[in-house]
Design an enzyme around this catalytic site. Structure first.
Site: not given
Ligand code: AMP
Ligand code: MG
Length: 497
Positions: A95, A97, A130-131, A189, A258-259, A268
């Site tokens: 989801g 995040g 940390d979002g 996705r 998810d990407n 992404d």
């Molecule tokens: P990503 O690697 O950007 O494709 O992210 C994979 C998953 O990790 C997704 O669910 C993102 O929302 C979550 N995510 C990545 N970085 C963060 C972060 N700094 N804080 C919260 N969730 C994260």
């Molecule tokens: Mg992603």
């Protein structure tokens, strides 16, 4: 008749179909408050394409909106639910995040586009994260997306990069926080489908499929086997995308399900990079220790991901599961052929061919084989072919350590060119429009991001301007077309979050 929504000062006219039609597929949530938002770069042309007012966005309130701290009129911010296979292992709940979808607008061409903020704070899907996002990765995604767009390859794009004014902890460092405003044909996705499939929520899965069809394959609305046709179209979109990536030496780096979009757009930009020396085994990402997402593996991985999508659609393909599996397997199996045809079409054009002949596949493979292990720069080797057509072989021969090894291939290629009788100058010009001079070279990207981190945006702006016109050679930018100096060493990318 409902009144026509009117644009606010920023030009936003939201029409939020995801929020409206897919209740239960997301969690409503807002961006976090922001200390001192400041727009670092606004994509003015894209803003105009979206019907937005760049001057109004380039204000303190515009910055607050683009950082997620203020919600524009008509927006309905939400975090999307999705799952995903990450490096082959399934996570049932990922989801958004660290991102929110603020809403959808209809652009000047009548296309529905998502506006999404990445790095705007924690959401119910954040788990331990940390979002947040930090400056380097945000600017990298901005740059790579614009380069991809200019290369004519479908991609999500950056609308803005906005500094938040706060420091964000990453490993042992504190880094400047930033938010990327991202525009996409949708954020659906493969993992969105997997989320509901994993929970056995068949009704929701059907609802999601219908939504995706309405959004990306409206011709299929109401057709009896539209789930199968939707799968077929998604396979075609991804095959075309992968052919595009392969034709320019792009390595995504983290092709988790998810990407991978349903729309066929690149999404992404994390540890991605363009390959410099041609080698199918090239991997840049530090987290990809097995080389799962190596350059040469990408089409097979896309197909694997599409098989995961197909699995989620089985119930809608046939009532008998065995039959559904058989049909879906054949559909996913067709990826190879579709990809090959797309790829060959692109590669033919790169070689200057205007007609198709049965030996073309071997001709393209022969060129790649001649480059392999020769230290040849992928981009510059293809670009040099037009010079050969113009009667200058020097640039091509300089690409390889053993120029004589190219002679046989060159002879065969030139014999093939002679068969489709196009005047050399016209052919060379067409080749220049298909073989970029400029890609975002790794050493230049790193230098631009390092300068930006210390407050100097000039190298970023310059590089962006160069890659935004990748096919037009400009004498002043010669060094942007040169491979990294040896001192740059082996390139490593990180999944910068
Ligand atoms: P990503 O690697 O950007 O494709 O992210 C994979 C998953 O990790 C997704 O669910 C993102 O929302 C979550 N995510 C990545 N970085 C963060 C972060 N700094 N804080 C919260 N969730 C994260
Ligand atoms: Mg992603």
């Amino acid at each position: 008749m409902s009144p026509q929504p009117t644009a606010d000062a920023f030009g936003f006219v939201f029409d939020n179909s995801y929020a409206r039609d897919l209740e239960g597929f997301y969690v409503t949530c807002h961006g976090a408050p922001v200390v001192a938002p400041e727009i670092l770069r606004l994509n003015t042309a894209l803003a105009v394409e979206l019907g937005l007012n760049p001057a109004a966005l380039n204000t303190p309130e515009g910055a607050r909106i683009l950082a997620g701290a203020s919600v524009p009129t008509g927006a309905a911010p939400l975090a999307m639910a999705y799952a995903g296979h990450q490096f082959g292992g399934f996570s049932a709940q990922l989801g958004d995040g660290r991102a929110v979808l603020i809403g959808e607008v209809i652009d000047q061409n009548g296309l529905r586009r998502d506006i999404h903020l990445k790095g705007s704070g924690r959401t119910p899907f954040s788990r331990g994260g940390d979002g947040k996002a930090v400056l380097g990765p945000v600017l990298r995604e901005y740059l790579m997306g614009e380069a991809m767009h200019a290369l004519g390859i479908p991609t999500t794009r950056a609308l803005a990069a906005t500094a938040t004014g706060e420091l964000v902890r990453r490993d042992a460092d504190l880094q400047p926080g930033a938010v990327l405003a991202r525009v996409a044909a949708s954020h659906l996705r493969v993992g969105t489908f997997q989320f509901f499939a994993a929970r056995g929520e068949t009704d929701r899965l059907r609802q999601l499929t219908d939504y995706a069809i309405a959004r990306h394959d409206p011709d299929l609305i109401g057709q009896p086997d539209n789930a199968l046709l939707f799968l077929r179209n998604t396979i075609k979109r991804q095959a075309k995308l992968l052919a595009g990536w392969m034709s320019v030496g792009f390595i995504h780096g983290v092709m988790n399900t998810d990407n991978m979009t349903i729309s066929g757009e690149t999404i992404d930009y994390g540890p991605c990079a363009f390959m410099d020396q041609y080698d199918p085994a090239t991997v840049f990402s530090s987290i990809d220790r097995q080389g799962r997402y190596a350059y040469g593996n990408q089409p097979a991985i896309a197909q694997w991901n599409l098989a995961r999508l197909a699995e989620t659609l089985l119930d809608f393909i046939a009532t008998d599961t065995e039959a559904a599996i058989r049909i879906a397997t054949a559909e996913v199996g067709a990826f190879d052929e579709i990809f090959e045809a797309e790829w060959l079409g692109l590669m033919r054009a790169k070689l200057g061919l205007t007609t198709a002949a049965p030996e073309d596949d071997a001709l393209v493979q022969g060129f790649l084989k001649a480059l392999d292990g020769q230290g040849a720069d992928f981009t510059n080797s293809f670009r040099a072919l037009a010079d050969v057509v113009r009667g200058q072989t020097g640039a091509l021969r300089a690409q390889v350590t053993d120029p004589d090894s190219l002679s046989d291939w060159q002879e065969g290629w030139q014999a093939r060119l002679a068969c489709d009788g196009v005047a050399p100058d016209i052919r060379a010009e067409a080749m220049d429009a298909r073989n970029p001079v400029y890609i975002p070279r790794n050493h230049l990207v790193e230098a631009a991001l390092a300068a930006a981190a210390s407050g100097d945006m000039a190298p970023f702006d310059q590089l962006l301007a160069v890659v935004a016109q990748p096919f037009a050679a400009r004498a002043a930018f010669r060094h942007y077309a040169e491979p990294a100096p040896d001192s740059f060493g082996q390139y490593r990318t990180f999944c910068g979050t």
